[in-house]
Enzyme design. Sequence first.
Site, PDB file in Angstrom:
ATOM      1  CD  GLU A   1      -1.368   4.505   4.572  1.00  7.24           C
ATOM      2  OE1 GLU A   1      -1.278   5.517   5.524  1.00  7.24           O
ATOM      3  OE2 GLU A   1      -2.091   3.674   4.946  1.00  7.24           O
TER       4      GLU A   1
ATOM      5  CB  CYS B   1     -10.796  -2.629   0.623  1.00  4.66           C
ATOM      6  SG  CYS B   1     -10.165  -1.829  -1.034  1.00  4.66           S
TER       7      CYS B   1
ATOM      8  CG  ASN C   1      -0.341  -0.416   2.606  1.00  3.63           C
ATOM      9  OD1 ASN C   1       0.505  -1.055   2.671  1.00  3.63           O
ATOM     10  ND2 ASN C   1      -1.171   0.261   3.530  1.00  3.63           N
TER      11      ASN C   1
ATOM     12  CD  GLU D   1      -5.261  -5.887  -1.796  1.00  5.36           C
ATOM     13  OE1 GLU D   1      -4.639  -4.793  -1.578  1.00  5.36           O
ATOM     14  OE2 GLU D   1      -5.834  -6.478  -0.929  1.00  5.36           O
TER      15      GLU D   1
HETATM   16  N1  THU Z   1      -5.011  -1.443   2.482  1.00  3.27           N
HETATM   17  C1  THU Z   1      -4.671  -2.384   1.355  1.00  3.27           C
HETATM   18  O1  THU Z   1      -3.385  -2.270   0.904  1.00  3.27           O
HETATM   19  N2  THU Z   1      -5.454  -3.217   0.886  1.00  3.27           N
HETATM   20  C2  THU Z   1      -6.731  -3.718   1.479  1.00  3.27           C
HETATM   21  O2  THU Z   1      -7.274  -4.597   0.633  1.00  3.27           O
HETATM   22  C3  THU Z   1      -7.236  -3.176   2.460  1.00  3.27           C
HETATM   23  C4  THU Z   1      -6.752  -1.678   2.899  1.00  3.27           C
HETATM   24  C5  THU Z   1      -4.402  -0.615   2.726  1.00  3.27           C
HETATM   25  C6  THU Z   1      -4.947   0.783   2.253  1.00  3.27           C
HETATM   26  C7  THU Z   1      -4.670   1.713   3.443  1.00  3.27           C
HETATM   27  O3  THU Z   1      -3.213   2.051   3.093  1.00  3.27           O
HETATM   28  C8  THU Z   1      -4.510   1.114   4.788  1.00  3.27           C
HETATM   29  O4  THU Z   1      -4.307  -0.527   4.340  1.00  3.27           O
HETATM   30  C9  THU Z   1      -5.581   1.147   5.606  1.00  3.27           C
HETATM   31  O5  THU Z   1      -6.713   1.089   5.168  1.00  3.27           O
END
Ligand code: THU
Length: 160
Positions: A63, A112, A61, A74
Amino acid sequence: MKKDFTISYDQFKSVEELNEIEKELFEKAKSARENAYAPYSNFFVGCAVLLENGEIFTGNNQENAAFPSGLCAERTALFWIGANFPDQKVKKIFIVGGPKEVSEKNPPIPPCGACRQSIIEYETKQNENIELYFSNLHEEGIKVSSIKDLLPFYFDGTFL
Ligand code: THU
């Protein structure tokens, strides 16, 4: 008329129950997680993707101070693969996530909703299911044989 969806999934208590390639995906997703850029949520997610040619690529991830501009692990991996290997089918995706300081209480982290939608797009594009695994760092997790099992009444290009 009342109708039901049934989904089937495999639950594993340890990655030791998985085959060699699945274990490798777990290890690579776990390593990728360590490079996540998640200063705002402190929630670190890594993902490893197996292509039909046997190559494995990873993502994590990313941010952003403007929160919606960030991206999940993903989609970071899948969009890069889509951009660089547009003709390669995606066979398996392994997701490993949890807060920066994980404990044994942290459950396996499922993708998600937006990532489910994005993964479905690639299943539709390649006309073949993608096996999806998600686990915590303590190696227990879930496997589904298609992302569609996690998104009933999914929307795809056939409606357009
Ligand atoms: N996150 C993911 O990378 N994948 C998911 O399927 C769920 C959430 C990340 C997004 C964000 O940077 C952090 O987790 C908290 O939501």
